[in-house]
Design a protein around this motif. Structure first.
Motif, PDB file in Angstrom:
ATOM      1  N   ASN A 253      -6.456  -3.515  -2.652  1.00 19.91           N
ATOM      2  CA  ASN A 253      -5.763  -2.411  -3.307  1.00 19.91           C
ATOM      3  C   ASN A 253      -5.868  -2.522  -4.830  1.00 19.91           C
ATOM      4  O   ASN A 253      -5.231  -3.370  -5.441  1.00 19.91           O
ATOM      5  CB  ASN A 253      -4.293  -2.401  -2.867  1.00 19.91           C
ATOM      6  N   PHE A 254      -6.675  -1.631  -5.443  1.00 16.09           N
ATOM      7  CA  PHE A 254      -6.809  -1.612  -6.905  1.00 16.09           C
ATOM      8  C   PHE A 254      -5.531  -1.113  -7.567  1.00 16.09           C
ATOM      9  O   PHE A 254      -5.137  -1.595  -8.622  1.00 16.09           O
ATOM     10  CB  PHE A 254      -7.957  -0.699  -7.341  1.00 16.09           C
ATOM     11  N   SER A 255      -4.894  -0.126  -6.963  1.00 11.32           N
ATOM     12  CA  SER A 255      -3.692   0.473  -7.559  1.00 11.32           C
ATOM     13  C   SER A 255      -2.554  -0.531  -7.651  1.00 11.32           C
ATOM     14  O   SER A 255      -1.768  -0.495  -8.597  1.00 11.32           O
ATOM     15  CB  SER A 255      -3.247   1.693  -6.751  1.00 11.32           C
TER      16      SER A 255
ATOM     17  N   PHE B 231       0.840  -1.188   0.000  1.00 12.20           N
ATOM     18  CA  PHE B 231       0.000   0.000   0.000  1.00 12.20           C
ATOM     19  C   PHE B 231       0.878   1.241   0.000  1.00 12.20           C
ATOM     20  O   PHE B 231       1.860   1.308   0.735  1.00 12.20           O
ATOM     21  CB  PHE B 231      -0.905   0.007   1.236  1.00 12.20           C
ATOM     22  N   ARG B 232       0.495   2.222  -0.819  1.00  9.79           N
ATOM     23  CA  ARG B 232       1.220   3.480  -0.908  1.00  9.79           C
ATOM     24  C   ARG B 232       0.233   4.636  -0.827  1.00  9.79           C
ATOM     25  O   ARG B 232      -0.970   4.457  -1.026  1.00  9.79           O
ATOM     26  CB  ARG B 232       1.976   3.569  -2.234  1.00  9.79           C
ATOM     27  N   LEU B 233       0.766   5.819  -0.549  1.00  9.62           N
ATOM     28  CA  LEU B 233      -0.089   7.003  -0.553  1.00  9.62           C
ATOM     29  C   LEU B 233      -0.746   7.156  -1.917  1.00  9.62           C
ATOM     30  O   LEU B 233      -0.136   6.868  -2.946  1.00  9.62           O
ATOM     31  CB  LEU B 233       0.727   8.260  -0.228  1.00  9.62           C
ATOM     32  N   CYS B 234      -1.958   7.603  -1.927  1.00 11.86           N
ATOM     33  CA  CYS B 234      -2.780   7.857  -3.119  1.00 11.86           C
ATOM     34  C   CYS B 234      -3.251   6.584  -3.818  1.00 11.86           C
ATOM     35  O   CYS B 234      -3.821   6.661  -4.899  1.00 11.86           O
ATOM     36  CB  CYS B 234      -2.073   8.775  -4.107  1.00 11.86           C
ATOM     37  N   ASP B 235      -3.036   5.409  -3.221  1.00 12.82           N
ATOM     38  CA  ASP B 235      -3.568   4.174  -3.803  1.00 12.82           C
ATOM     39  C   ASP B 235      -5.087   4.161  -3.659  1.00 12.82           C
ATOM     40  O   ASP B 235      -5.631   4.587  -2.639  1.00 12.82           O
ATOM     41  CB  ASP B 235      -2.996   2.939  -3.096  1.00 12.82           C
ATOM     42  N   ARG B 236      -5.756   3.612  -4.671  1.00 10.83           N
ATOM     43  CA  ARG B 236      -7.203   3.431  -4.624  1.00 10.83           C
ATOM     44  C   ARG B 236      -7.492   2.064  -4.015  1.00 10.83           C
ATOM     45  O   ARG B 236      -6.895   1.056  -4.396  1.00 10.83           O
ATOM     46  CB  ARG B 236      -7.802   3.512  -6.028  1.00 10.83           C
TER      47      ARG B 236
ATOM     48  N   THR C 185      -9.309   6.514  -1.091  1.00 12.86           N
ATOM     49  CA  THR C 185      -7.905   6.770  -1.415  1.00 12.86           C
ATOM     50  C   THR C 185      -7.101   6.840  -0.121  1.00 12.86           C
ATOM     51  O   THR C 185      -7.532   7.478   0.841  1.00 12.86           O
ATOM     52  CB  THR C 185      -7.772   8.113  -2.173  1.00 12.86           C
ATOM     53  N   ILE C 186      -5.928   6.211  -0.112  1.00 16.28           N
ATOM     54  CA  ILE C 186      -5.056   6.265   1.070  1.00 16.28           C
ATOM     55  C   ILE C 186      -4.426   7.651   1.140  1.00 16.28           C
ATOM     56  O   ILE C 186      -3.768   8.088   0.203  1.00 16.28           O
ATOM     57  CB  ILE C 186      -3.969   5.182   1.006  1.00 16.28           C
ATOM     58  N   VAL C 187      -4.657   8.347   2.256  1.00 18.78           N
ATOM     59  CA  VAL C 187      -4.111   9.697   2.434  1.00 18.78           C
ATOM     60  C   VAL C 187      -3.093   9.759   3.570  1.00 18.78           C
ATOM     61  O   VAL C 187      -2.472  10.799   3.783  1.00 18.78           O
ATOM     62  CB  VAL C 187      -5.234  10.738   2.665  1.00 18.78           C
ATOM     63  N   GLY C 188      -2.909   8.660   4.286  1.00 23.95           N
ATOM     64  CA  GLY C 188      -1.931   8.632   5.366  1.00 23.95           C
ATOM     65  C   GLY C 188      -1.570   7.209   5.739  1.00 23.95           C
ATOM     66  O   GLY C 188      -2.374   6.295   5.585  1.00 23.95           O
TER      67      GLY C 188
ATOM     68  N   LYS D 269      -1.278   0.939   9.899  1.00 23.04           N
ATOM     69  CA  LYS D 269      -2.664   1.343   9.650  1.00 23.04           C
ATOM     70  C   LYS D 269      -2.667   2.399   8.559  1.00 23.04           C
ATOM     71  O   LYS D 269      -1.698   3.133   8.387  1.00 23.04           O
ATOM     72  CB  LYS D 269      -3.295   1.893  10.926  1.00 23.04           C
ATOM     73  N   TYR D 270      -3.768   2.470   7.833  1.00 27.07           N
ATOM     74  CA  TYR D 270      -3.883   3.398   6.711  1.00 27.07           C
ATOM     75  C   TYR D 270      -5.059   4.331   6.929  1.00 27.07           C
ATOM     76  O   TYR D 270      -6.161   3.883   7.257  1.00 27.07           O
ATOM     77  CB  TYR D 270      -4.064   2.621   5.404  1.00 27.07           C
TER      78      TYR D 270
END
Length: 136
Positions: free
Chosen positions: A122-124, A45-50, A67-70, A90-91
Motif C-alpha cells: 500500500n503506497f497510500s 487499506f482504505r478505499l481509493c488507496d494506491r 486503486t482499491i475500489v471495494g 479481500k480488496y
C-alpha cells in the motif's frame, strides 16, 4: 574512553548524502514471504488507496499498480456482524492496465480483480504515515 564533557566536544564532520542505484529485486523479494505474510504488517487499506501487486504467482502480473475500489469483509460473525479474521478481508482493485483474467469494470476492460492483503503493498499508507509524522 574520553573524559571530555559534551560541551567541549563538537562534531565537525560534514554530512554527506550518498545516492546508490539498486535493482528493485534486491530491495523486495516476493518469494521470500511465500504468499502468506503481508509486505507491511502495519499497513491498513482504505478505499481509493494506491497499491501494487507484490505476488509473483498470481493472475495479476507482478508490479501492476491500481486503486482499491471495494472492500469485502468475507466471513463475518452472524450474531455480531464483526469480521472473524483479518485474513478473510479481500480488496477489489481497479488496476491501471488490463490483463488476462481481469474482470471488466465500467468502461475499463479486464482491469478489476479481487485481492488478498498479503498480495498488496500500500503506497497510500506510507504517505499517510509520513504526513502524520511530519516527514512530508
Amino acid at each position: 574512553v574520553s573524559t571530555q564533557s559534551t560541551g567541549e566536544h563538537k562534531k565537525t564532520a560534514a554530512v554527506h548524502e550518498l545516492v546508490v542505484k539498486v535493482k528493485p529485486r534486491v530491495l523486495f523479494n516476493p518469494n521470500f514471504q511465500n504468499g502468506v505474510l503481508p509486505p507491511d504488517a502495519k499497513a491498513d487499506f482504505r478505499l481509493c488507496d494506491r497499491i501494487v501487486n507484490v505476488c509473483s504467482s498470481h493472475c495479476v502480473p507482478f508490479g501492476y499498480k491500481g486503486t482499491i475500489v471495494g472492500i469485502k469483509n468475507g466471513q463475518t460473525n452472524k450474531q455480531t456482524g464483526e469480521v472473524q479474521s483479518a485474513d478473510s478481508i479481500k480488496y477489489e482493485v481497479l488496476f491501471d492496465e488490463p490483463f488476462i483474467g481481469g474482470l471488466p469494470y465500467g468502461d475499463c476492460s479486464a482491469n478489476l480483480y479481487t485481492m488478498l492483503p498479503f498480495t498488496l503493498m500500500n503506497f497510500s499508507y506510507g504517505i499517510r504515515v509520513d504526513d502524520f509524522s511530519g516527514n512530508a
